[in-house]
Design a protein around this motif. Structure first.
Motif, PDB file in Angstrom:
ATOM      1  N   VAL A  83      61.327  90.153  43.606  1.00 53.96           N
ATOM      2  CA  VAL A  83      60.104  89.378  43.852  1.00 53.96           C
ATOM      3  C   VAL A  83      60.257  88.639  45.183  1.00 53.96           C
ATOM      4  N   PRO A  84      59.155  88.194  45.793  1.00 59.60           N
ATOM      5  CA  PRO A  84      59.256  87.450  47.045  1.00 59.60           C
ATOM      6  C   PRO A  84      60.092  86.183  46.885  1.00 59.60           C
ATOM      7  N   LEU A  85      60.922  85.923  47.886  1.00 64.88           N
ATOM      8  CA  LEU A  85      61.770  84.734  47.913  1.00 64.88           C
ATOM      9  C   LEU A  85      61.319  83.847  49.073  1.00 64.88           C
ATOM     10  N   ILE A  86      61.124  82.564  48.799  1.00 60.93           N
ATOM     11  CA  ILE A  86      60.550  81.645  49.784  1.00 60.93           C
ATOM     12  C   ILE A  86      61.530  80.511  50.045  1.00 60.93           C
ATOM     13  N   GLY A  87      61.959  80.383  51.303  1.00 62.50           N
ATOM     14  CA  GLY A  87      62.786  79.246  51.695  1.00 62.50           C
ATOM     15  C   GLY A  87      61.906  78.080  52.109  1.00 62.50           C
ATOM     16  N   ASP A  88      62.497  76.898  52.183  1.00 61.15           N
ATOM     17  CA  ASP A  88      61.725  75.709  52.537  1.00 61.15           C
ATOM     18  C   ASP A  88      61.229  75.793  53.979  1.00 61.15           C
ATOM     19  N   VAL A  89      59.937  75.596  54.163  1.00 61.65           N
ATOM     20  CA  VAL A  89      59.330  75.591  55.487  1.00 61.65           C
ATOM     21  C   VAL A  89      59.700  74.307  56.223  1.00 61.65           C
ATOM     22  N   LYS A  93      63.796  68.831  50.886  1.00 62.95           N
ATOM     23  CA  LYS A  93      63.734  67.522  50.252  1.00 62.95           C
ATOM     24  C   LYS A  93      63.405  67.673  48.771  1.00 62.95           C
ATOM     25  N   GLY A  94      64.150  68.540  48.089  1.00 58.92           N
ATOM     26  CA  GLY A  94      63.955  68.701  46.663  1.00 58.92           C
ATOM     27  C   GLY A  94      62.733  69.521  46.327  1.00 58.92           C
ATOM     28  N   PRO A  95      62.212  69.355  45.116  1.00 56.96           N
ATOM     29  CA  PRO A  95      61.100  70.192  44.647  1.00 56.96           C
ATOM     30  C   PRO A  95      59.833  70.063  45.472  1.00 56.96           C
ATOM     31  N   MET A  96      59.606  68.921  46.104  1.00 55.46           N
ATOM     32  CA  MET A  96      58.403  68.777  46.919  1.00 55.46           C
ATOM     33  C   MET A  96      58.393  69.787  48.068  1.00 55.46           C
ATOM     34  N   SER A  97      59.560  70.029  48.665  1.00 57.49           N
ATOM     35  CA  SER A  97      59.650  71.015  49.738  1.00 57.49           C
ATOM     36  C   SER A  97      59.368  72.419  49.211  1.00 57.49           C
ATOM     37  N   GLY A  98      59.876  72.717  48.021  1.00 55.82           N
ATOM     38  CA  GLY A  98      59.634  74.022  47.422  1.00 55.82           C
ATOM     39  C   GLY A  98      58.173  74.237  47.098  1.00 55.82           C
ATOM     40  N   ILE A  99      57.513  73.209  46.598  1.00 53.30           N
ATOM     41  CA  ILE A  99      56.085  73.305  46.274  1.00 53.30           C
ATOM     42  C   ILE A  99      55.270  73.490  47.547  1.00 53.30           C
ATOM     43  N   TYR A 100      55.622  72.749  48.598  1.00 55.59           N
ATOM     44  CA  TYR A 100      54.929  72.895  49.880  1.00 55.59           C
ATOM     45  C   TYR A 100      55.050  74.331  50.387  1.00 55.59           C
ATOM     46  N   SER A 101      56.262  74.864  50.388  1.00 52.61           N
ATOM     47  CA  SER A 101      56.489  76.215  50.902  1.00 52.61           C
ATOM     48  C   SER A 101      55.806  77.263  50.035  1.00 52.61           C
ATOM     49  N   GLY A 102      55.813  77.044  48.713  1.00 53.04           N
ATOM     50  CA  GLY A 102      55.124  77.970  47.818  1.00 53.04           C
ATOM     51  C   GLY A 102      53.631  78.011  48.077  1.00 53.04           C
ATOM     52  N   ALA A 104      52.151  77.159  50.884  1.00 57.89           N
ATOM     53  CA  ALA A 104      51.899  77.675  52.235  1.00 57.89           C
ATOM     54  C   ALA A 104      52.000  79.193  52.297  1.00 57.89           C
ATOM     55  N   ASN A 105      52.710  79.804  51.345  1.00 52.69           N
ATOM     56  CA  ASN A 105      52.962  81.246  51.404  1.00 52.69           C
ATOM     57  C   ASN A 105      52.206  82.068  50.370  1.00 52.69           C
ATOM     58  N   THR A 106      51.451  81.426  49.507  1.00 51.87           N
ATOM     59  CA  THR A 106      50.737  82.185  48.492  1.00 51.87           C
ATOM     60  C   THR A 106      49.363  82.609  48.977  1.00 51.87           C
ATOM     61  N   SER A 107      48.855  83.675  48.400  1.00 54.58           N
ATOM     62  CA  SER A 107      47.502  84.140  48.732  1.00 54.58           C
ATOM     63  C   SER A 107      46.450  83.510  47.827  1.00 54.58           C
ATOM     64  N   THR A 108      46.894  82.730  46.842  1.00 57.27           N
ATOM     65  CA  THR A 108      45.977  82.138  45.873  1.00 57.27           C
ATOM     66  C   THR A 108      45.681  80.679  46.212  1.00 57.27           C
ATOM     67  N   ASP A 109      44.710  80.121  45.524  1.00 61.06           N
ATOM     68  CA  ASP A 109      44.322  78.724  45.740  1.00 61.06           C
ATOM     69  C   ASP A 109      45.357  77.753  45.201  1.00 61.06           C
ATOM     70  N   SER A 110      46.071  78.170  44.135  1.00 61.77           N
ATOM     71  CA  SER A 110      46.957  77.252  43.417  1.00 61.77           C
ATOM     72  C   SER A 110      48.247  77.960  43.035  1.00 61.77           C
ATOM     73  N   ILE A 111      49.272  77.161  42.731  1.00 63.34           N
ATOM     74  CA  ILE A 111      50.509  77.707  42.184  1.00 63.34           C
ATOM     75  C   ILE A 111      50.841  77.012  40.866  1.00 63.34           C
ATOM     76  N   PHE A 112      51.393  77.781  39.949  1.00 68.84           N
ATOM     77  CA  PHE A 112      51.952  77.233  38.719  1.00 68.84           C
ATOM     78  C   PHE A 112      53.453  77.170  38.915  1.00 68.84           C
ATOM     79  N   ILE A 162      46.620  69.881  48.788  1.00 70.10           N
ATOM     80  CA  ILE A 162      47.607  68.810  49.007  1.00 70.10           C
ATOM     81  C   ILE A 162      48.597  69.143  50.122  1.00 70.10           C
ATOM     82  N   LEU A 163      48.456  70.271  50.786  1.00 69.78           N
ATOM     83  CA  LEU A 163      49.449  70.683  51.779  1.00 69.78           C
ATOM     84  C   LEU A 163      49.655  69.637  52.882  1.00 69.78           C
ATOM     85  N   SER A 164      48.571  69.168  53.476  1.00 61.36           N
ATOM     86  CA  SER A 164      48.719  68.207  54.576  1.00 61.36           C
ATOM     87  C   SER A 164      49.306  66.890  54.080  1.00 61.36           C
ATOM     88  N   TYR A 165      48.974  66.516  52.853  1.00 59.54           N
ATOM     89  CA  TYR A 165      49.496  65.260  52.304  1.00 59.54           C
ATOM     90  C   TYR A 165      51.000  65.371  52.057  1.00 59.54           C
TER      91      TYR A 165
END
Length: 226
Positions: A83-89, A93-102, A104-112, A162-165
Motif C-alpha cells: 500500500v502507499p507509504l507516506i512520510g511526514d511532509v 511532530k507525532g501523530p499531527m504530522s502524520g495526519i497532515y501528510s495523510g 496532503a497526499n490523499t485524493s479524498t476529502d477526508s481521512i479515517f 484543517i491543513l493550513s491550521y
C-alpha cells in the motif's frame, strides 16, 4: 445528527451498502510514524494470537475504504504490505504530522485514522464513525469519538479543511492533538453512543509499553483479535 444505533443495524446489508457509497469520499490512514521509545519493536508488528496488528488494521480498513495508506517515516518494514507509504511532509511532530501528510497526499476529502498500536478496533465502530461523519454539515472539520470521558483523536476522521491550521500549529510547535480538537470544528460522538456498539471499549485499547502488551495477551481481550 444520528442518534445511537444498535450493533445489529450496523451489521445489516443496508448499512453496509450505505457505507460503500460515502466511504469513497474518505480514505484510510494507519499512523505508524511514532518514535517507538517505549517498545522494543515497531508497534504495528506486535503479534497477538499469531497475527500482526498492522495486518489486521490494514485488512479492516480495506474492507471499508477504497484508498488506504500507512504513515511511516521508516517505510522499509512496510513495503511487503503493498500500500502507499507516506512520510511526514513537515518536521516530524507525532501523530499531527502524520495526519497532515495523510491529508496532503490523499485524493479524498477526508481521512479515517487509526493508530498502529490499537489491536482491537471493531469494524462496527469504524462504520459508525463514518456514518456520523456523513450526516454533518460542511463546516465540520473532524468527527471524533469520546471514550473514558476523553476525546480519542487517533481513531476518527479529519478533513482537508484543517491543513493550513495544522501547518501553523506544527511550525509553532503546538502539537497536542486534544488542543487541535478544541480549536477546529469537531463533531464529538458521545461515549454513550459508542458504548452501544463497543460496550467494553476494546476499540480504544492501545499498546504503548511491554506492560500493556503483557496485560493484553494475558487477558480475555486477545480473543477479540481476529
Amino acid at each position: 445528527m444520528l442518534s445511537a444505533m444498535p450493533a445489529s443495524l450496523l451489521n445489516n446489508s443496508v448499512f453496509k451498502n450505505r457505507s460503500a457509497m460515502y466511504n469513497k469520499k474518505i480514505s484510510g490512514l494507519i499512523l505508524a510514524g511514532g518514535e517507538n521509545r517505549r517498545f522494543p519493536i515497531p508497534k504495528g508488528f506486535i503479534k497477538i494470537n499469531g497475527s500482526l496488528v498492522i495486518e489486521r488494521s490494514l485488512s479492516l480498513l480495506k474492507k471499508v475504504f477504497d484508498e488506504v495508506s500507512i504513515s511511516a517515516n521508516k517505510p522499509e518494514p512496510y513495503f511487503y504490505l503493498g500500500v502507499p507509504l507516506i512520510g511526514d511532509v513537515l518536521f516530524s511532530k507525532g501523530p499531527m504530522s502524520g495526519i497532515y501528510s495523510g491529508l496532503a497526499n490523499t485524493s479524498t476529502d477526508s481521512i479515517f485514522t487509526i493508530a498502529c498500536d490499537m489491536p482491537f478496533v471493531k469494524m462496527e465502530v469504524i462504520s459508525y464513525i463514518c456514518e456520523r461523519h456523513k450526516d454533518i454539515s460542511d463546516d465540520i472539520d473532524a468527527t471524533i469519538p469520546i471514550y473514558n470521558g476523553q476525546p480519542q483523536p487517533l481513531l476518527g476522521i479529519y478533513r482537508k479543511t484543517i491543513l493550513s491550521y495544522i501547518d501553523d500549529l506544527i511550525l509553532n510547535e503546538k502539537t497536542s492533538m486534544r488542543h487541535l480538537l478544541t480549536e477546529i470544528n469537531t463533531n464529538f460522538i458521545k461515549e454513550s453512543d459508542i458504548m452501544v456498539i463497543d460496550q467494553e471499549g476494546e476499540s480504544f485499547v492501545n499498546i504503548n509499553t511491554m506492560e500493556d502488551y503483557e496485560k493484553v495477551v494475558n487477558s480475555d481481550q486477545r480473543t477479540a483479535f481476529s
